[in-house]
Design a protein around this motif. Structure first.
Motif, PDB file in Angstrom:
ATOM      1  N   UNK A   1       0.834  -1.199   0.000  1.00  0.00           N
ATOM      2  CA  UNK A   1       0.000   0.000   0.000  1.00  0.00           C
ATOM      3  C   UNK A   1       0.874   1.256   0.000  1.00  0.00           C
ATOM      4  N   UNK A   2       2.033   1.175   0.702  1.00  0.00           N
ATOM      5  CA  UNK A   2       2.981   2.286   0.651  1.00  0.00           C
ATOM      6  C   UNK A   2       3.475   2.528  -0.760  1.00  0.00           C
TER       7      UNK A   2
ATOM      8  N   UNK B   1       0.772   4.198  -2.805  1.00  0.00           N
ATOM      9  CA  UNK B   1       0.678   5.600  -2.407  1.00  0.00           C
ATOM     10  C   UNK B   1       1.824   6.417  -2.984  1.00  0.00           C
TER      11      UNK B   1
ATOM     12  N   UNK C   1       1.243   6.995  -6.715  1.00  0.00           N
ATOM     13  CA  UNK C   1       0.203   8.005  -6.903  1.00  0.00           C
ATOM     14  C   UNK C   1       0.769   9.404  -6.715  1.00  0.00           C
TER      15      UNK C   1
ATOM     16  N   UNK D   1      -5.533   8.724 -10.637  1.00  0.00           N
ATOM     17  CA  UNK D   1      -6.685   8.270  -9.833  1.00  0.00           C
ATOM     18  C   UNK D   1      -7.126   6.876 -10.270  1.00  0.00           C
TER      19      UNK D   1
ATOM     20  N   UNK E   1      -4.668   4.160  -9.193  1.00  0.00           N
ATOM     21  CA  UNK E   1      -4.734   3.893  -7.755  1.00  0.00           C
ATOM     22  C   UNK E   1      -5.954   3.057  -7.412  1.00  0.00           C
ATOM     23  N   UNK E   2      -7.091   3.412  -7.988  1.00  0.00           N
ATOM     24  CA  UNK E   2      -8.312   2.651  -7.707  1.00  0.00           C
ATOM     25  C   UNK E   2      -8.182   1.226  -8.221  1.00  0.00           C
TER      26      UNK E   2
ATOM     27  N   UNK F   1      -5.921  -0.748  -5.844  1.00  0.00           N
ATOM     28  CA  UNK F   1      -6.562  -1.062  -4.567  1.00  0.00           C
ATOM     29  C   UNK F   1      -7.679  -2.076  -4.756  1.00  0.00           C
ATOM     30  N   UNK F   2      -8.418  -2.012  -5.876  1.00  0.00           N
ATOM     31  CA  UNK F   2      -9.405  -3.043  -6.178  1.00  0.00           C
ATOM     32  C   UNK F   2      -8.738  -4.408  -6.279  1.00  0.00           C
TER      33      UNK F   2
ATOM     34  N   UNK G   1      -5.945  -5.329  -4.871  1.00  0.00           N
ATOM     35  CA  UNK G   1      -5.506  -5.810  -3.559  1.00  0.00           C
ATOM     36  C   UNK G   1      -6.674  -6.307  -2.734  1.00  0.00           C
ATOM     37  N   UNK G   2      -7.824  -5.637  -2.868  1.00  0.00           N
ATOM     38  CA  UNK G   2      -8.952  -6.019  -2.019  1.00  0.00           C
ATOM     39  C   UNK G   2      -9.667  -7.242  -2.545  1.00  0.00           C
TER      40      UNK G   2
END
Lengths: 133, 89
Positions: free
Chosen positions: B31-32, B35, B38, B72, B75-76, B79-80, B82-83
């Motif tokens: 996650x770092x 970030x 981004x 943007x 990043x989304x 994260x999608x 990863x989740x």
């Protein structure tokens, strides 16, 4: 390079540029120096967004008031970028926080022990609803 | 004076880019790194805007808008992934 600004709009552009540069620097410094991931998430999502807002507002004032006459326009794209970034920075920070919590779920052993021997209410109630449905 | 302010902004944004690259390299978890990537794209967008102010062209505004949108969306998407283990279900 060292000529003084001619009118007040040039001072406005210079002030916005300096504020924007300082905030962008502080945002990335916080991304490097803070000590855990959830704390590091604050710096780029707030300080860097404000810094970018400063630089883009400086660009809007520069192209609308300061620059020589044949180049003078109203840069609506810059205001669009500011609007878009201020709209999407919280959304992407929220997504990154959700991904981090998904990768590292919070444990009861991470919390300090309560003094009265009862335990944390969140974990307690989760366990009791699972035990006695 | 204006040139001096623009050079100061170049210096600040370049140091910020170096710090982002360092965080992208050492980041303890993924996650770092997302970030840092981004923030890297957004800071390079600031560099484009500064170059546009210096050379008095409005050519780079659309590319700045495109960079903001790609930052943007990537990043989304990260994260999608990863989740959910998937981007478009």
């Amino acid at each position: 390079m060292f000529e003084m600004p001619a009118n007040v709009w040039e001072w406005v552009v210079i002030a916005n540029l300096l504020i924007g540069g300082v905030f962008v620097f502080i945002g990335s410094l916080g991304l490097l120096r803070l000590n855990n991931t959830m704390a590091r998430m604050h710096a780029p999502s707030k300080a860097t967004t404000i810094g970018i807002g400063g630089v883009l507002v400086a660009s809007v004032f520069y192209f609308y008031q300061v620059v020589d006459e044949p180049y003078r326009i109203f840069p609506a794209q810059d205001l669009l970028v500011v609007f878009f970034l201020f709209l999407t920075a919280p959304v992407s920070a929220h997504f990154m926080a959700k991904a981090y919590l998904h990768k590292h779920p919070p444990q009861e052993s991470d919390l300090p022990q309560p003094t009265n021997g009862v335990g944390w209410a969140t974990f307690k109630s989760l366990k009791s609803t699972h035990d006695h449905p | 004076m204006m040139q001096l302010a623009i050079y100061f902004c170049y210096l600040a944004v370049s140091l910020a880019l170096l710090m982002n690259i360092w965080r992208l390299y050492i980041g303890p978890n993924v996650v770092d790194r997302v970030m840092a990537a981004d923030t890297l794209v957004i800071n390079s967008m600031v560099l484009l805007i500064l170059y546009g102010i210096q050379t008095k062209t409005t050519l780079y505004f659309e590319s700045a808008l495109l960079l903001a949108m790609f930052s943007f969306i990537s990043t989304v998407a990260y994260c999608r992934f990863l989740m959910r283990g998937d981007i478009v279900e």
